[in-house]
Each structure stands twice: as structure tokens, then as C-alpha cells.
Design a protein around this motif. Structure first.
Motif: not given
Length: 292
Positions: A202-211, A268-274, A277-284
């Protein structure tokens, strides 16, 4: 005029309403706010360029840091709690039992209610003599003063925010329904139990949804505004519920320090962006896509 030029002209005509709206309501305000963040601008007077003064002033502003701490506290507790709770609800609502459509509707309805109306209702629910404390008194527990205690005020906002996780739950539910049943059947043949199937299938298959829900949750939780603004005016008690966006709003529209507010907006914009980006990097390493 050739046919190709006529089609190009018609295309520009049809796209022009979107382009005009983009320039007037997104691009211009974005560029203007960046310029004003470097100015002393009170809306009523001509902006005066002051360089980095607004940003330097922010880092010496005690109220600013109080708002940052309150927002970080809320995000650190609400974000993981909402992701886990909404996933758990989605998994329960993905089972095949009678009347499941009714249950799904019931759990989704709170997310459709206006936040102002919801906050007003919960002022009564969390009152010192409200529904929650009356129930706790029935089981011989002395309930806290949810709305007037600095120890419980942010917890109250978190509980109320968790009540409206229906949108996240529905997205999870859509992802769960796309998981092939053949994978569960193969796992059962290998002797996998419920937790093993959840962890390995379940978790691997829905990992894009979790991200996706994680990124949307980061943006939404950092920008929390309506609930604390209605339930706890001026960040009461003792600035314990004074969040970042509230302070930004007050600077812009109460104190008329638009330049200062714009500087806050860009931070606020910069913090949200960072964080995104960290979430996307970890998600790899943890997100698995169907074609990958």
C-alpha cells in the motif's frame, strides 16, 4: 491574411483574457510586492527605498520570532498528525462494507464547511463549560480552559484543524483505489499479514499521493490564518496563537506597514519553497512511480 496567420490571431484573442488576468492579478502584484519589500511603504504615502532595512528589522522583531515559533509548533504537530489520520481514515473507508458511501460522505462533509462558521461553532464546543469539558466531567476528568490557557490554545487549533482533513482523506482514497488487487493477492500467497501488506504494497504504491499531500500540507499549515484569527483575536492568550500570516496581515492592513508585510511575505515564500524542494529531494529515494 493567410490561414495560418488568421489561426494565430484567433489564438491570441482567445488567450488574451487569461494573459491580461495573469499580468494584472498575479505578475504585477508579485513584482510590486518584491519592490515594496525594499521600501518604507505605508500605502497612503509614496514608497521610499530603504534597502534591506525591512529584513534586518524583522530579525530583531520579538513578535516576529514569536509568530515563527507558533507557526513552526503548529506545523510540526499538525502536518504529520493530519497525514497519518487522513491515511488511516482513507484505508478504513476503502473497505467493502454496507453503506460505505454514507460513511465517506460523513467524514468528508466537515471539510466543506466554511472555516469561519466552523471556528464560531468550536468556540462553543471548547468553551470552559462547553461540550468537550461537559463530556470530560461526565467521566470525572477536569477539562482544561481550552481557549484561555497558553498551554492548550495551540492544541485547540490543531484539534479543530484535524477535524477538517476530509480533502486529504479523499485524495488518499483515490490513490488507494488505484492499487492493483493482484499485488495484495500475491502478498497473501507469500503469507503477508495486514501490516506487511500495508508496508510492502500500500505505502509504496501510494507514495506519490503521500508526497502530494505532504507538499499541499506544508503550504496550507504554514499559511494557517482563519481559525486562529476568529477564535483567538490578537493572538490571545499572551500571543500564544499569534501566527505568521496573522502578523503579516496586521502589518499590512492594521499598522499600514505594507513594505514590512511584503518582506514577511517573501520570507514566507522562500521558506515554503525550500521545504518543498527538500521534500522533493528526499522523495527521490522513497517515492515509486508506476512507470519507474
Amino acid at each position: 491574411m493567410t490561414r495560418q496567420k488568421q489561426e494565430a490571431r484567433n489564438g491570441y484573442i482567445f488567450v488574451s483574457p487569461w494573459f491580461i488576468g495573469f499580468v494584472l492579478f498575479l505578475l504585477y502584484p508579485l513584482v510590486a510586492s518584491l519592490c515594496y519589500s525594499f521600501c518604507d511603504y505605508s500605502v497612503l504615502k509614496t514608497p521610499v527605498f530603504t534597502g534591506l532595512d525591512n529584513f534586518i528589522r524583522l530579525f530583531h522583531d520579538d513578535v516576529f520570532w514569536t509568530c515563527v515559533k507558533n507557526t513552526a509548533y503548529f506545523c510540526a504537530i499538525f502536518l504529520p498528525a493530519s497525514l497519518v489520520l487522513s491515511l488511516g481514515l482513507a484505508m478504513l473507508l476503502n473497505t467493502k462494507v454496507w453503506g460505505m458511501s454514507i460513511y465517506r460522505t460523513i467524514f468528508y462533509l466537515p471539510s466543506l464547511l466554511p472555516l469561519v462558521a466552523t471556528a464560531c461553532v468550536f468556540l462553543w464546543v471548547f468553551d470552559s463549560k462547553g461540550v468537550v469539558n461537559s463530556f470530560l466531567q461526565m467521566i470525572h476528568i477536569h477539562g482544561p480552559d481550552w481557549l484561555a490557557s497558553t498551554a492548550w490554545s495551540k492544541i485547540t487549533i490543531i484539534l479543530l484543524s484535524l477535524w477538517g482533513v476530509g480533502n486529504t482523506m479523499i485524495i488518499y482514497l483515490a490513490g488507494l483505489q488505484e492499487v492493483p488487487q493482484s499485488l495484495y493477492e500475491a502478498a497473501e500467497i507469500d503469507g503477508a499479514k495486514a501490516w506487511a501488506k500495508t508496508k510492502s504494497v500500500t505505502l509504496p504504491m501510494i507514495s506519490p499521493v503521500i508526497l502530494f499531500n505532504l507538499i499541499i500540507g506544508i503550504v496550507g499549515s504554514i499559511q494557517i490564518f482563519t481559525i486562529p484569527y476568529v477564535m483567538f483575536p490578537q493572538g490571545t492568550p499572551a500571543n500564544s496563537t499569534y501566527f505568521y500570516t496573522e502578523y503579516l496581515y496586521d502589518n499590512a492592513f492594521k499598522f499600514h506597514e505594507m513594505g514590512y508585510a511584503c518582506a514577511m511575505g517573501w520570507i514566507l515564500f522562500v521558506v515554503t519553497l525550500l521545504l518543498t524542494l527538500v521534500s522533493l529531494k528526499i522523495s527521490n529515494k522513497h517515492v515509486h512511480y508506476g512507470g519507474g
